[in-house]
Design an enzyme around this catalytic site. Structure first.
Site, PDB file in Angstrom:
ATOM      1  N   LYS A  81      13.630  63.967  20.052  1.00 37.20           N
ATOM      2  CA  LYS A  81      13.520  63.393  21.149  1.00 37.20           C
ATOM      3  C   LYS A  81      13.691  64.273  22.632  1.00 37.20           C
ATOM      4  O   LYS A  81      14.184  64.829  22.736  1.00 37.20           O
ATOM      5  CB  LYS A  81      14.908  62.129  21.942  1.00 37.20           C
ATOM      6  CG  LYS A  81      14.721  61.128  20.589  1.00 37.20           C
ATOM      7  CD  LYS A  81      15.633  60.305  20.537  1.00 37.20           C
ATOM      8  CE  LYS A  81      15.879  59.303  19.104  1.00 37.20           C
ATOM      9  NZ  LYS A  81      17.313  58.437  18.670  1.00 37.20           N
TER      10      LYS A  81
ATOM     11  N   TYR B 259       9.590  51.635  17.906  1.00 36.27           N
ATOM     12  CA  TYR B 259      10.565  50.937  18.060  1.00 36.27           C
ATOM     13  C   TYR B 259      10.454  49.496  17.547  1.00 36.27           C
ATOM     14  O   TYR B 259      11.791  48.742  17.704  1.00 36.27           O
ATOM     15  CB  TYR B 259      11.615  51.333  18.622  1.00 36.27           C
ATOM     16  CG  TYR B 259      11.950  52.894  18.853  1.00 36.27           C
ATOM     17  CD1 TYR B 259      12.828  53.183  17.613  1.00 36.27           C
ATOM     18  CD2 TYR B 259      12.148  53.948  19.507  1.00 36.27           C
ATOM     19  CE1 TYR B 259      13.594  54.160  17.745  1.00 36.27           C
ATOM     20  CE2 TYR B 259      12.471  54.982  19.433  1.00 36.27           C
ATOM     21  CZ  TYR B 259      13.426  55.521  18.328  1.00 36.27           C
ATOM     22  OH  TYR B 259      13.468  56.716  18.402  1.00 36.27           O
TER      23      TYR B 259
ATOM     24  N   ASN C 263      20.719  61.126  21.320  1.00 39.58           N
ATOM     25  CA  ASN C 263      21.474  61.846  20.393  1.00 39.58           C
ATOM     26  C   ASN C 263      20.295  62.514  19.743  1.00 39.58           C
ATOM     27  O   ASN C 263      19.931  63.049  18.907  1.00 39.58           O
ATOM     28  CB  ASN C 263      21.176  60.155  19.247  1.00 39.58           C
ATOM     29  CG  ASN C 263      20.418  59.505  18.802  1.00 39.58           C
ATOM     30  OD1 ASN C 263      19.545  59.479  19.345  1.00 39.58           O
ATOM     31  ND2 ASN C 263      20.556  58.536  17.949  1.00 39.58           N
TER      32      ASN C 263
ATOM     33  N   HIS D 249      15.355  61.470  15.516  1.00 48.50           N
ATOM     34  CA  HIS D 249      14.604  60.464  14.934  1.00 48.50           C
ATOM     35  C   HIS D 249      14.135  61.334  13.782  1.00 48.50           C
ATOM     36  O   HIS D 249      13.483  62.004  13.327  1.00 48.50           O
ATOM     37  CB  HIS D 249      13.473  59.755  15.920  1.00 48.50           C
ATOM     38  CG  HIS D 249      12.504  58.914  15.041  1.00 48.50           C
ATOM     39  ND1 HIS D 249      13.500  57.951  14.728  1.00 48.50           N
ATOM     40  CD2 HIS D 249      11.984  58.577  13.820  1.00 48.50           C
ATOM     41  CE1 HIS D 249      13.171  56.723  13.966  1.00 48.50           C
ATOM     42  NE2 HIS D 249      12.097  57.540  13.060  1.00 48.50           N
TER      43      HIS D 249
ATOM     44  N   GLU E  71       5.413  55.613   9.437  1.00 49.48           N
ATOM     45  CA  GLU E  71       5.931  55.580  10.855  1.00 49.48           C
ATOM     46  C   GLU E  71       4.351  57.093  11.536  1.00 49.48           C
ATOM     47  O   GLU E  71       3.849  57.789  11.768  1.00 49.48           O
ATOM     48  CB  GLU E  71       6.670  56.462  10.820  1.00 49.48           C
ATOM     49  CG  GLU E  71       8.142  55.730  11.622  1.00 49.48           C
ATOM     50  CD  GLU E  71       9.951  55.956  11.577  1.00 49.48           C
ATOM     51  OE1 GLU E  71      10.032  54.694  11.951  1.00 49.48           O
ATOM     52  OE2 GLU E  71      10.515  57.000  11.636  1.00 49.48           O
TER      53      GLU E  71
END
Ligand code: GDP
Ligand code: MG
Length: 148
Positions: A9, A49, A112, A115, A126
């Site tokens: 990310k 998402y 965080n 992913h 994905e």
């Protein structure tokens, strides 16, 4: 062989964790089958998402993902989806064990770092979304040293 979609990310890219994260998957013995640094559009992040669109944090999550470039990857190997999630650690870094990526490098759930697909089915979706041309077709010469 099983494949998963892994994304570093924007915070992971900004914090210089790209090499470290790639290294953990490489050293485990998984094979890199796709890799790109990319800034995504809002609509693309919303699509990635979409299952979380009803969540109160959805808007903030999309803002986070479009806030800078991300590193999108396909990793391949035996049980790579489940094992990849273990390497990444629990969603909330307060709960992620030391030794996991989130346990070692993150503090807050909204930052965080990484992913990873949560099932073989979501990995398939994905990978199709992020890599419409599919994975790069190659096999590491280390294969017989990793698999019996
Ligand atoms: P993951 O599969 O472990 O990444 O977790 P989820 O699929 O449940 O959520 C996707 C991402 O949304 C997480 O990695 C977090 O960045 C973010 N997220 C999940 N839950 C929360 C939350 O309660 N608050 C905030 N701010 N972000 C969250
Ligand atoms: Mg998820």
């Amino acid at each position: 062989m099983e494949q998963t979609f892994i994304m570093i990310k924007p915070d992971g890219v900004q914090r210089g964790l790209v090499g470290e994260i790639i290294s953990r998957f490489e050293k485990k013995g998984f094979s890199l089958k796709g890799l790109k640094l990319i800034s995504v559009e809002r609509s693309f992040a919303e699509k990635h998402y979409e299952d979380l669109s009803a969540k109160p944090f959805f808007h903030g999550l999309v803002e986070y993902i479009i806030s800078g470039p991300v590193v999108a990857m396909i990793w391949e190997g035996k049980n790579v989806v489940v094992t990849g999630r273990k390497i990444i650690g629990a969603t909330n870094p307060s709960d992620s064990a030391p030794g996991t990526i989130r346990g070692d490098y993150a503090v807050e759930i909204g930052r965080n770092v990484i992913h990873g697909s949560d099932s073989v089915e979501s990995a398939r979706k994905e990978i199709a979304l992020w890599f419409p041309d599919g994975p790069v077709n190659w096999q590491s010469s280390l294969h017989p040293w990793i698999y019996e």
